[in-house]
Motif scaffolding. Sequence first.
Motif, PDB file in Angstrom:
ATOM      1  N   UNK A 365       0.866  -1.178   0.000  1.00 33.58           N
ATOM      2  CA  UNK A 365       0.000   0.000   0.000  1.00 33.58           C
ATOM      3  C   UNK A 365       0.902   1.226   0.000  1.00 33.58           C
ATOM      4  N   UNK A 366       0.794   2.030  -1.061  1.00 32.50           N
ATOM      5  CA  UNK A 366       1.570   3.266  -1.183  1.00 32.50           C
ATOM      6  C   UNK A 366       3.071   3.016  -1.047  1.00 32.50           C
ATOM      7  N   UNK A 367       3.558   1.969  -1.715  1.00 32.23           N
ATOM      8  CA  UNK A 367       4.982   1.646  -1.690  1.00 32.23           C
ATOM      9  C   UNK A 367       5.350   0.925  -2.984  1.00 32.23           C
ATOM     10  N   UNK A 368       6.628   0.981  -3.307  1.00 33.39           N
ATOM     11  CA  UNK A 368       7.157   0.341  -4.507  1.00 33.39           C
ATOM     12  C   UNK A 368       7.187  -1.175  -4.358  1.00 33.39           C
ATOM     13  N   UNK A 369       6.974  -1.877  -5.468  1.00 31.03           N
ATOM     14  CA  UNK A 369       7.083  -3.337  -5.475  1.00 31.03           C
ATOM     15  C   UNK A 369       8.525  -3.810  -5.314  1.00 31.03           C
ATOM     16  N   UNK A 370       9.474  -2.900  -5.444  1.00 28.81           N
ATOM     17  CA  UNK A 370      10.895  -3.273  -5.394  1.00 28.81           C
ATOM     18  C   UNK A 370      11.352  -3.750  -4.012  1.00 28.81           C
ATOM     19  N   UNK A 371      10.493  -3.653  -3.007  1.00 31.92           N
ATOM     20  CA  UNK A 371      10.888  -4.076  -1.663  1.00 31.92           C
ATOM     21  C   UNK A 371      10.846  -5.593  -1.473  1.00 31.92           C
ATOM     22  N   UNK A 372      10.288  -6.344  -2.419  1.00 36.36           N
ATOM     23  CA  UNK A 372      10.202  -7.799  -2.245  1.00 36.36           C
ATOM     24  C   UNK A 372      11.580  -8.409  -2.450  1.00 36.36           C
ATOM     25  N   UNK A 373      12.298  -8.510  -1.347  1.00 40.40           N
ATOM     26  CA  UNK A 373      13.703  -8.896  -1.390  1.00 40.40           C
ATOM     27  C   UNK A 373      14.107  -9.315   0.022  1.00 40.40           C
ATOM     28  N   UNK A 374      14.887 -10.384   0.126  1.00 35.94           N
ATOM     29  CA  UNK A 374      15.283 -10.867   1.434  1.00 35.94           C
ATOM     30  C   UNK A 374      16.001  -9.834   2.271  1.00 35.94           C
ATOM     31  N   UNK A 375      16.922  -9.082   1.624  1.00 35.09           N
ATOM     32  CA  UNK A 375      17.654  -8.049   2.358  1.00 35.09           C
ATOM     33  C   UNK A 375      16.745  -6.946   2.843  1.00 35.09           C
ATOM     34  N   UNK A 376      15.826  -6.501   1.982  1.00 37.33           N
ATOM     35  CA  UNK A 376      14.909  -5.426   2.346  1.00 37.33           C
ATOM     36  C   UNK A 376      13.943  -5.853   3.442  1.00 37.33           C
ATOM     37  N   UNK A 377      13.603  -7.128   3.485  1.00 35.97           N
ATOM     38  CA  UNK A 377      12.678  -7.639   4.501  1.00 35.97           C
ATOM     39  C   UNK A 377      13.376  -8.015   5.799  1.00 35.97           C
ATOM     40  N   UNK A 378      14.692  -7.795   5.855  1.00 39.52           N
ATOM     41  CA  UNK A 378      15.424  -8.114   7.071  1.00 39.52           C
ATOM     42  C   UNK A 378      15.775  -9.577   7.204  1.00 39.52           C
ATOM     43  N   UNK A 379      15.698 -10.333   6.093  1.00 36.93           N
ATOM     44  CA  UNK A 379      15.999 -11.762   6.133  1.00 36.93           C
ATOM     45  C   UNK A 379      17.436 -12.063   5.758  1.00 36.93           C
ATOM     46  N   UNK A 380      18.189 -11.049   5.332  1.00 38.94           N
ATOM     47  CA  UNK A 380      19.498 -11.295   4.756  1.00 38.94           C
ATOM     48  C   UNK A 380      19.338 -11.657   3.295  1.00 38.94           C
ATOM     49  N   UNK A 381      20.376 -12.231   2.700  1.00 42.23           N
ATOM     50  CA  UNK A 381      20.289 -12.649   1.303  1.00 42.23           C
ATOM     51  C   UNK A 381      19.215 -13.724   1.169  1.00 42.23           C
ATOM     52  N   UNK A 382      18.530 -13.731   0.043  1.00 39.98           N
ATOM     53  CA  UNK A 382      17.446 -14.697  -0.163  1.00 39.98           C
ATOM     54  C   UNK A 382      17.892 -15.808  -1.093  1.00 39.98           C
ATOM     55  N   UNK A 383      17.311 -16.980  -0.929  1.00 45.59           N
ATOM     56  CA  UNK A 383      17.597 -18.078  -1.844  1.00 45.59           C
ATOM     57  C   UNK A 383      16.648 -18.033  -3.034  1.00 45.59           C
ATOM     58  N   UNK A 384      15.473 -17.416  -2.867  1.00 43.82           N
ATOM     59  CA  UNK A 384      14.486 -17.293  -3.942  1.00 43.82           C
ATOM     60  C   UNK A 384      13.313 -16.475  -3.413  1.00 43.82           C
ATOM     61  N   UNK A 385      12.423 -16.092  -4.337  1.00 41.61           N
ATOM     62  CA  UNK A 385      11.123 -15.537  -3.957  1.00 41.61           C
ATOM     63  C   UNK A 385      10.077 -16.556  -4.381  1.00 41.61           C
TER      64      UNK A 385
END
Length: 416
Positions: A365-385
């Motif tokens: 809501x009122x934000x860019x889709x570019x945040x779907x990322x392990x680092x951005x979500x505080x998970x560290x590097x991601x293995x996949x989405x």
Amino acid sequence: MLEQMGIAARQASYTLAQLSCREKNRVLETIADHLESQSEEILVANAEDLAQARENGLSEAMLDRLALTPARLTAIANDVRQVCVLADPVGQVIDGGLLDSGLRIERRRVPLGVIGVIYEARPNVTVDVAALCLKTGNAAILRGGKETYRTNAATVGVIQRALKECGLPEAAIQAIDNPDRALVSEMLRMDKYIDMLIPRGGAGLHKLCREQSTIPVITGGIGVCHIYIDDSAEIEAALKIIVNAKAQRPSACNSVETLLVNQSIADRFLPALSQQMAESGITLHGDETVMRELKGPATLVPLKPEELDNEYLSLHLNVVLVPDIDSAITHIRQHGTQHSDAILTRTLSNANRFINEVDSSAVYVNASTRFTDGGQFGLGAEVAVSTQKLHARGPMGLEALTTYKWIGFGEDTIRA
């Protein structure tokens, strides 16, 4: 060849499962240091891959995914260091309690075992997967695309030297460095050795894995992402979000591909969009109505119906007029890939409807889709989405690489 890799990976996974968090972090720190100190080897291999890819006519989007630079390699090494500071989920007690029988029971997180990953022109995936698997006590067998096999081989070589330096089996992280596609089909049937398979690539790769794999498959990473601009949205703020979602890194799977614009604001919004997209170098695709309203300097292309299902991964953007939020939600259900979708609105009821009715792994809501990322979500590097619903959904960090076991503690307890 692959069976021997599988046997070695399975054996290595037993060793990794016994490591303490401190021991795993030491390995990761050593890998990060080696990636920087031995970067020249990786960059030379990557330059050879890039030259071959250009000769083969790869698109600019694919070349961008493939390319490594000293700055990107340093960022990748720092991502590994970031994984060190993340909490280790292995050994975590999820829940439990004392039963009437006197048995004390708990669910405890444990490694999955051996992770198989098949991916295309993304050399950073090699390091991301290795770091997350090692942190969670998993071994990994990696199969990168033919476009990156030199880069992947060099990178895994550096990682294996770090493992050896730390007294761990080099087979903990292995790469299939033969570009023969027949090996992919063979890998898909290695259920005796591989516990979970993650394909990261196009729709064709995902279809192949779903149809042929005898190993549980986690699919995702294909992002036909949408932004719905509601009639209450603020135009200036909306344009800023759209530019970020499309232009910050167009080749990413979380970049926006289609704008759904409430037609009641089309006369005000579309001319402003045209101006902003021209300044940002973004080509717009629209039907005849949209083309008429998009007055201004933007590059305009007639929209073909099949492009609504496109993952452009470039500076191209569809624009579709919709009468209301119901139509926007219907469009996303028909053309989306359950990756990342957003609503730009100042109406709380519409925001809540969008959240509740758009069935994607990430909704904004009122934000860019570019945040779907392990680092951005505080998970560290991601293995996949992951865009599916079982086992893991959305950016897959450390917890997604674990399973759990039930443990019962008794005092010579027997079942009545």
